[in-house]
Design a protein around this motif. Sequence first.
Motif, PDB file in Angstrom:
ATOM      1  N   ALA A  16     -25.350  35.087  75.720  1.00  0.00           N
ATOM      2  CA  ALA A  16     -25.003  35.520  74.336  1.00  0.00           C
ATOM      3  C   ALA A  16     -23.296  35.142  73.931  1.00  0.00           C
ATOM      4  N   LEU A  17     -22.876  35.252  75.137  1.00  0.00           N
ATOM      5  CA  LEU A  17     -21.071  35.306  74.811  1.00  0.00           C
ATOM      6  C   LEU A  17     -20.732  33.762  75.043  1.00  0.00           C
ATOM      7  N   ILE A  18     -21.813  32.729  75.631  1.00  0.00           N
ATOM      8  CA  ILE A  18     -21.149  31.386  75.730  1.00  0.00           C
ATOM      9  C   ILE A  18     -20.577  30.915  74.178  1.00  0.00           C
ATOM     10  N   PRO A  19     -19.349  30.272  74.277  1.00  0.00           N
ATOM     11  CA  PRO A  19     -19.048  29.846  72.970  1.00  0.00           C
ATOM     12  C   PRO A  19     -19.932  28.781  72.279  1.00  0.00           C
ATOM     13  N   GLY A  20     -19.952  28.510  71.060  1.00  0.00           N
ATOM     14  CA  GLY A  20     -20.959  27.617  70.478  1.00  0.00           C
ATOM     15  C   GLY A  20     -22.069  28.525  69.949  1.00  0.00           C
TER      16      GLY A  20
ATOM     17  N   GLY B 191     -32.277  22.957  87.888  1.00  0.00           N
ATOM     18  CA  GLY B 191     -30.993  22.656  87.885  1.00  0.00           C
ATOM     19  C   GLY B 191     -30.845  21.762  86.486  1.00  0.00           C
ATOM     20  N   THR B 192     -31.847  20.707  86.679  1.00  0.00           N
ATOM     21  CA  THR B 192     -31.845  19.830  85.405  1.00  0.00           C
ATOM     22  C   THR B 192     -32.095  20.518  84.188  1.00  0.00           C
TER      23      THR B 192
ATOM     24  N   ALA C 197     -30.717  22.453  78.997  1.00  0.00           N
ATOM     25  CA  ALA C 197     -30.903  23.558  77.869  1.00  0.00           C
ATOM     26  C   ALA C 197     -29.680  24.052  77.598  1.00  0.00           C
ATOM     27  N   ALA C 198     -28.714  24.158  78.199  1.00  0.00           N
ATOM     28  CA  ALA C 198     -27.367  24.537  78.029  1.00  0.00           C
ATOM     29  C   ALA C 198     -26.277  23.605  77.186  1.00  0.00           C
TER      30      ALA C 198
ATOM     31  N   VAL D 115     -32.067  28.617  78.541  1.00  0.00           N
ATOM     32  CA  VAL D 115     -31.196  29.234  79.725  1.00  0.00           C
ATOM     33  C   VAL D 115     -31.272  30.476  80.191  1.00  0.00           C
ATOM     34  N   GLN D 116     -31.621  31.561  79.170  1.00  0.00           N
ATOM     35  CA  GLN D 116     -31.684  32.996  79.465  1.00  0.00           C
ATOM     36  C   GLN D 116     -32.795  33.214  80.346  1.00  0.00           C
TER      37      GLN D 116
END
Lengths: 317, 346
Positions: free
Chosen positions: A27-31, A267-268, A273-274, A282-283
Amino acid sequence: MRKVLTTLAELVLVLLLVSFGVFLLVALIPGDPAVAILGDGFPPEAYAALRAELGLDRPLLVRYGDWLLGVLSGDLGSSIIPPQTDVLDRILAALPVSLQLAGMGLAMAIVLAVPLAMWSASKPGGVVDRIIGASMFGILSVPAFLIGLLLVLVFVNELGWFPRAQWVRIGADPIGNLHHAFLPALVIALSELALFTRILRNDLVTTLNEDFILAARAKGMHPVRILVGDALRPSSFSVVTLLGISVGRLVGSTVIVEYLFALPGMGTLVVNAANQGDFPMVQGAVLVVATIYVLVNAGIDLSYGYLDPRTRRAHAA
Amino acid sequence: MSRTSSPASRPERGTPLLAVRDLRTVFHTPRGAVRAVDGVDLDLAAGETLGIVGESGSGKSVLGRTVMGLVTSGPTTTITGSVTLDGSDVHALSSRARRQLWGPRIAMVFQDPMTSLNPVKHVGTHLTEPLRLHLGLGRRAAAERAVELLTQVGIPEPARRAGQYPHELSGGMRQRVVIAMALACDPDLLIADEPTTALDVTVQKQILDLLGDLTGRLGMAMVLISHDLGAIAGRTDRVGVMYGGRVVESTATTALFAAPRHPYAEALLASIPQLTDPPHTVLRAIEGSPPDLVAPPQGCRFRPRCPYADQQCHEEDPVLVDLGQPGVPHRAACHHPLPVPARVDA
Ligand SMILES: Nc1ncnc2c1ncn2[C@@H]1O[C@H](COP(=O)(O)OP(=O)(O)OP(=O)(O)O)[C@@H](O)[C@H]1O
Ligand code: SF4
Ligand SMILES: [Mg+2]
C-alpha cells in the motif's frame, strides 16, 4: 510435542504480522495504481470512480481487514490489469516452477557442498582445502547472471544439450521437465554451493578440533567415518539455518534465472505485477512467498532439536 | 565389514609391553619449534602402572598422545625416536594398522569428560562403536556388552543411562563412561591423561580409585598422567617426573616419596596439599614459571627456579643418571642431586 504446539502458536502470530507487513508495504509503494491503469490525461471523475471501484478510497485498516478475510477464505482477489485473472490461480501456476527451481538448486548445492566441505576440512590449509576455497571464492565473485549466461551460450546455444524456453510441467513430462530445469537449477546451486561449502567447512574444522573427535579417533574409527558419523551433525547448525533462509529467498527471487531461461516462476510474476501496479497480485504473491519462508524456518527451528539434543531440554521443562 | 579379531590374550604380567626410546615431538609453529617432548625414555611391563607427573605445559599430554600414535609426523610436526608397543613400532605402522591398536591394545582416557563425549550421540553408542568395530559384535551383543561395561564402571541403572545423551549425566558419570569406552576392547595399556582434573574434589578420588581397581583387576598396564603427585601416590608402581618436555627423575613411587633426588621433584612434593592443612589453604605453587619450550634456558632447564643452582648448572645440561641402589633404579637429571636422608622409612 509441547515444542511443536508452541511453535505453531508462534507461527500463527508471525504469519498475521507478515500479512499486515505485506499489505502495508504494497500500500505504501509510491505510485497510484489508478493512474497506472488510466494512463495519462484522464478525467478526474474517471479517476475517482476507479479508486472507488478498486476500494482505494476506504481507510487502510478496513482494506486490510477485507483483504485478510479474503485471504483466510482462500480468496486472494483478482488482478486489476485486464484480463483480470484470479490471483490465486496465477500464483498456483507460477509457484511450482519456483519451488522446483529452488528445491533442485538447493538439493544440488547441498549434495555437492557436504563432500567438498568434508574434503576441505579433513586437512585444513592443505592443497585440497586451498583449491576448493579458492574455487568457491571465485564462484561467489562472479554474478549469477554471468554464470547463467555462459551456461546458456555453451550448453544451449552451442552444444544444444539442453532445450530452450519450452517449460513443461513436471506432471506432463517428467523427463523433459527435469531436462529443462537442470541448467537453471545449476545456476542457483552454484552460488549457494559456495556459501554452504565455506560455512560447513569452517564449522567442521572447529568441530574436528573437539576432544570428542580425538576420543573417536582413539577408538580406532576410520577418519571418514568420524567425519560423517561424529563431526557432520554437530557442525551443521549454520548450514541448516542458511538453507532455511535460502529456500525463502530463492522462491521469490530467482528472477534473473527465470528471465535467462524464460521460466514462468514467481519472480517473473511479482516483477511484472509490480511494474504494472497490479497491487492485489503483488500482495498475494509476496504473502505466499513470505508464508513459505516462515514455514520453512519453523521447520528448521524444530530440526535443531534433532541436530543437538541439548537444545531439547530447554523446551521440556 | 567387521574384522573379527579374537581378543588376543594379554601378555603375561611382567613381560615388557611398552618401550619408548629418545622420543621427541616437535611442533613447528610461527613462534619457532616447540619441543613439547624432548628425549623421553620409558619402559613399562604388562600389568604395571606408571605415573607421569609435571606441571601444566610440561608435555605430559603430548607425550601420552605421541605414545598412543594420535600425534604423528606431518607438515607441522616432527617425531623422532621410537615407541614400541608389544613389539611393533607405533610410528612405523600404517595408519590402518595403528587404528587396529587403538582399542584392543592401547586406549586413552581424556582430561575433560565434558568434551570427550559426542554431544549428539547416545551414551551407549559411544561404547557399542568400538565393540562392533574391533570385536565384530552384532548390534544386540554390543548393546548388552555396553550395559555390562557401564555396570563395571559403577554407573547405576546402566540400561537407562545407555539411552541417554552425555549432557544428561554428571561430570563424574561422564568420566565413568569415558573409562568404560577405553576399557571396551580390553586394552593391554591404558593411558589416563589427567582423568580427574576437570572434576569435583569429592569425585576425583572415586574416579582414581575406580581406575586403580579396574586396571589391577583386569591386569591392565596403565600410564596415569597428573599434575598432582598426590593423585598417583599409592596408585602407581613407578613414577616419572616431567619438566620442560623431559623426564628429570624416574623411580619407584615409594622411593620418590621417601627421598626425591631432583630439586623439582622435591618442590612438587612440597606442593601436595596436606590433609593436616587448614581448609582453603592456598596451594604452595612452585615459584617462577615453566620453561619456554621454544627457547629453553641454557644448561639445566630448572635452573632459573632452582634454589641449588650454581655455575655448573648454567653451563651443562644434566643427563639422567642412575643414583639408586643395585636393583632399585633411581634416575635423576641433576648436577647436585639431593642427598638421601640418613633414615629412609620406606
Ligand atoms: N599441536 C600443538 N602445536 C603447538 N604446540 C603445542 C601443540 N600441542 C601442545 N603444544 C605445546 O606443547 C606444550 C606441552 O603441552 P601439553 O599439553 O603436553 O602439556 P601438559 O603437560 O599436558 O599440560 P596440562 O597439565 O596443562 O595438560 C605446551 O607448551 C603446548 O602449548
Ligand atoms: S642441575 Fe642444578 S639447576 Fe638443575 S636441578 Fe640440579 S641443582 Fe638445580
Ligand atoms: Mg595435558
